[in-house]
Design an enzyme around this catalytic site. Structure first.
Site, PDB file in Angstrom:
ATOM      1  N   CYS A 115       0.818  -1.229   0.000  1.00  0.00           N
ATOM      2  CA  CYS A 115       0.000   0.000   0.000  1.00  0.00           C
ATOM      3  C   CYS A 115       0.847   1.273   0.000  1.00  0.00           C
ATOM      4  CB  CYS A 115      -0.960  -0.004   1.178  1.00  0.00           C
ATOM      5  SG  CYS A 115      -2.143  -1.346   1.027  1.00  0.00           S
ATOM      6  N   HIS A 283      -3.667   7.052   0.762  1.00  0.00           N
ATOM      7  CA  HIS A 283      -3.913   5.703   0.245  1.00  0.00           C
ATOM      8  C   HIS A 283      -5.319   5.296   0.700  1.00  0.00           C
ATOM      9  CE1 HIS A 283      -3.871   1.507  -0.443  1.00  0.00           C
ATOM     10  NE2 HIS A 283      -3.853   1.217   0.852  1.00  0.00           N
ATOM     11  N   ASN A 313     -10.052  -0.955  -1.965  1.00  0.00           N
ATOM     12  CA  ASN A 313      -8.602  -0.763  -1.828  1.00  0.00           C
ATOM     13  C   ASN A 313      -7.920  -1.416  -3.029  1.00  0.00           C
ATOM     14  OD1 ASN A 313      -5.907  -0.758  -1.131  1.00  0.00           O
ATOM     15  ND2 ASN A 313      -6.184  -1.694   0.896  1.00  0.00           N
TER      16      ASN A 313
HETATM   17  N1  ACO Z   1     -19.182  -8.569   7.328  1.00  0.00           N
HETATM   18  C1  ACO Z   1     -19.828  -8.644   8.495  1.00  0.00           C
HETATM   19  N2  ACO Z   1     -19.195  -8.734   9.688  1.00  0.00           N
HETATM   20  C2  ACO Z   1     -17.850  -8.732   9.678  1.00  0.00           C
HETATM   21  C3  ACO Z   1     -17.110  -8.672   8.479  1.00  0.00           C
HETATM   22  C4  ACO Z   1     -17.834  -8.584   7.265  1.00  0.00           C
HETATM   23  N3  ACO Z   1     -17.228  -8.501   6.072  1.00  0.00           N
HETATM   24  N4  ACO Z   1     -15.806  -8.707   8.783  1.00  0.00           N
HETATM   25  C5  ACO Z   1     -15.708  -8.780  10.122  1.00  0.00           C
HETATM   26  N5  ACO Z   1     -16.953  -8.807  10.666  1.00  0.00           N
HETATM   27  C6  ACO Z   1     -17.317  -8.868  12.088  1.00  0.00           C
HETATM   28  C7  ACO Z   1     -16.218  -9.412  12.953  1.00  0.00           C
HETATM   29  O1  ACO Z   1     -16.265 -10.827  12.963  1.00  0.00           O
HETATM   30  C8  ACO Z   1     -16.567  -8.825  14.291  1.00  0.00           C
HETATM   31  O2  ACO Z   1     -17.606  -9.582  14.875  1.00  0.00           O
HETATM   32  P1  ACO Z   1     -17.644  -9.807  16.468  1.00  0.00           P
HETATM   33  O3  ACO Z   1     -17.819  -8.448  17.060  1.00  0.00           O
HETATM   34  O4  ACO Z   1     -18.858 -10.695  16.630  1.00  0.00           O
HETATM   35  O5  ACO Z   1     -16.358 -10.446  16.817  1.00  0.00           O
HETATM   36  C9  ACO Z   1     -17.150  -7.453  13.947  1.00  0.00           C
HETATM   37  O6  ACO Z   1     -17.520  -7.535  12.551  1.00  0.00           O
HETATM   38  C10 ACO Z   1     -16.176  -6.310  14.124  1.00  0.00           C
HETATM   39  O7  ACO Z   1     -14.907  -6.708  13.582  1.00  0.00           O
HETATM   40  P2  ACO Z   1     -13.657  -5.770  13.624  1.00  0.00           P
HETATM   41  O8  ACO Z   1     -12.502  -6.472  13.017  1.00  0.00           O
HETATM   42  O9  ACO Z   1     -13.502  -5.205  14.999  1.00  0.00           O
HETATM   43  O10 ACO Z   1     -14.148  -4.599  12.675  1.00  0.00           O
HETATM   44  P3  ACO Z   1     -13.444  -3.239  12.375  1.00  0.00           P
HETATM   45  O11 ACO Z   1     -14.367  -2.140  12.697  1.00  0.00           O
HETATM   46  O12 ACO Z   1     -12.049  -3.167  12.915  1.00  0.00           O
HETATM   47  O13 ACO Z   1     -13.338  -3.297  10.778  1.00  0.00           O
HETATM   48  C11 ACO Z   1     -11.691  -3.694   9.089  1.00  0.00           C
HETATM   49  C12 ACO Z   1     -12.588  -4.307  10.181  1.00  0.00           C
HETATM   50  C13 ACO Z   1     -12.597  -3.079   8.043  1.00  0.00           C
HETATM   51  C14 ACO Z   1     -10.862  -4.799   8.474  1.00  0.00           C
HETATM   52  C15 ACO Z   1     -10.772  -2.612   9.715  1.00  0.00           C
HETATM   53  O14 ACO Z   1     -10.171  -3.099  10.878  1.00  0.00           O
HETATM   54  C16 ACO Z   1      -9.708  -2.100   8.772  1.00  0.00           C
HETATM   55  O15 ACO Z   1      -9.977  -1.474   7.769  1.00  0.00           O
HETATM   56  N6  ACO Z   1      -8.416  -2.310   9.103  1.00  0.00           N
HETATM   57  C17 ACO Z   1      -7.305  -1.816   8.313  1.00  0.00           C
HETATM   58  C18 ACO Z   1      -7.210  -2.443   6.961  1.00  0.00           C
HETATM   59  C19 ACO Z   1      -6.003  -1.888   6.223  1.00  0.00           C
HETATM   60  O16 ACO Z   1      -5.694  -0.713   6.269  1.00  0.00           O
HETATM   61  N7  ACO Z   1      -5.265  -2.744   5.576  1.00  0.00           N
HETATM   62  C20 ACO Z   1      -4.012  -2.280   5.022  1.00  0.00           C
HETATM   63  C21 ACO Z   1      -3.986  -2.252   3.594  1.00  0.00           C
HETATM   64  S1  ACO Z   1      -3.866  -3.800   2.836  1.00  0.00           S
HETATM   65  C22 ACO Z   1      -2.205  -4.001   2.361  1.00  0.00           C
HETATM   66  O17 ACO Z   1      -1.287  -3.334   2.742  1.00  0.00           O
HETATM   67  C23 ACO Z   1      -1.987  -5.141   1.512  1.00  0.00           C
END
Ligand code: ACO
Length: 356
Positions: A115, A283, A313
């Protein structure tokens, strides 16, 4: 202020051929359009049709950037490609792109900073140009994430809108194991044409780049690498290890902390203040990350650009796509100061400042 030595002369982008709204994701795993929009801002993404490779998307974006710059492909004297999803394990995409564009045996280089690939790549391209090694450089960020998706052949038919027949319960459960990850990504490529400039008022001004390898397991692919023998196996497929592992919350926290920090650090290096920055192009990993960065920097909405809603993304492609949209829509005007910032796997993060 540092003197500018290289600038962008043209830009362009393409996406995968098939638009996939969140509703299609609901059909293959336990997710909802509402969850995806609320947690990430994403409404849709594009996936390539089977047979399209990262180098093909790169060629599409490159041709648009070359047209925009008024350059011919044969004028290009150096190719740099940022990608984490090359056509093959090796070689990289640079040489494939060169051949597909019908360019002669000019050098071709791949950058692997995920990224942050576009920001790291900007510094490399700028350095090549400043050193006189390149005069007409084509820099492409291209990614096909669909290879990471855990779907079966039928699952793909459903995702791509070719079938509405439900996937089996077993497939739904399998796909749902990776739902936090695959709903975020899309396929696309963005490209810029870069060259030297005598105009000290325009061009790339400075960078701050960082890496922290100790946290690699927060975001990586635990397969297809030479830490394993063989580097890819049936077991890896069975265990779904071809899908990236991502500790979402850890990455999120790191992003909202490090991205504002590195923007300010770069402003300081270049001897400008944040008030001088007309536009921040972050990004596009998650709209909430961009909003967090915006809040930390206390920037108004009209000074931060987001388009993740439409593309998801696209890793190394997000920044050149956003840049191209800002330029073509007139949001970015000649003389404006633009800051690019990103963070991703590695961890790698960084920012670059450029006078448009
Ligand atoms: N649909 C429905 N529910 C979901 C989904 C989905 N797609 N994915 C996760 N959940 C659930 C989880 O299981 C969890 O359930 P629980 O509360 O019963 O345990 C709940 O939703 C909340 O999960 P979190 O992981 O806490 O959700 P969060 O608000 O953190 O969002 C996300 C998750 C979108 C992945 C976020 O953490 C994020 O964007 N992180 C950074 C991603 C990023 O920047 N990546 C880097 C780039 S990639 C690269 O470099 C290759």
């Amino acid at each position: 202020m540092t003197q500018a030595y290289s600038r962008i002369y043209g830009s362009g982008f393409v996406t995968g051929e098939t638009l996939v709204p969140n509703e299609r994701m609901q059909l293959v795993c336990d997710t909802t359009d509402e969850w995806i929009r609320e947690r990430s801002g994403i409404q849709q993404r594009y996936f390539v049709n089977e047979g399209t490779a990262t180098s093909d998307l790169g060629v599409g974006a490159a041709k648009k950037a070359l047209d925009d710059a008024g350059w011919k492909a044969e004028d290009v004297d150096y190719i740099v490609v940022a990608t984490m999803t090359p056509d093959y394990y090796f070689p990289g995409v640079g040489s494939l792109l060169q051949a597909k564009l019908g360019i002669g045996n000019i050098p071709a280089l791949d950058i692997r900073q995920q990224c942050s690939g576009f920001i790291y790549g900007l510094q490399v391209c700028d350095a090549l140009i400043r050193a006189g090694m390149a005069k007409k450089l084509l820099f492409v960020g291209a990614e096909i994430h669909s290879g990471f998706m855990p779907f079966s052949k039928h699952g793909w038919d459903v995702v791509m809108g070719r079938s509405n027949e439900p996937v089996t319960q077993a497939e739904r459960e399998w796909n749902s194991k990776f739902r936090h990850l695959f709903v975020l990504f899309g396929d696309a490529a963005g490209a810029v044409c870069m060259g030297p400039t005598d105009d000290p008022r325009r061009g790339l001004l400075g960078y701050s780049l960082h890496a922290a390898g100790k946290d690699v397991e927060a975001l990586y692919v635990p397969s297809a690498g030479f830490a394993y023998r063989p580097y890819f196996s049936e077991e890896h497929v069975r265990e779904g290890r071809f899908v990236p592992v991502m500790e979402g919350r850890q990455v999120f926290k790191m992003a909202v902390t490090k991205m504002p920090e590195v923007v300010l650090e770069t402003c300081q290096k270049v001897e400008v203040t944040l008030d001088d920055v007309n536009l921040l192009i972050p990004h596009q990993a998650n709209l909430r990350i961009s909003e967090g960065v915006q809040k930390a920097l206390k920037l108004p909405d009209d000074r931060v650009y987001n388009n993740i809603q439409r593309y998801g993304n696209t890793t190394a492609a997000t920044i050149p796509i956003a840049y191209d949209e800002c330029k073509k829509s007139g949001k970015l005007k000649p003389g404006d100061l633009v800051a690019f910032v990103g963070l991703g796997a590695g961890f790698h993060w960084g920012a670059a400042l450029m006078r448009e």
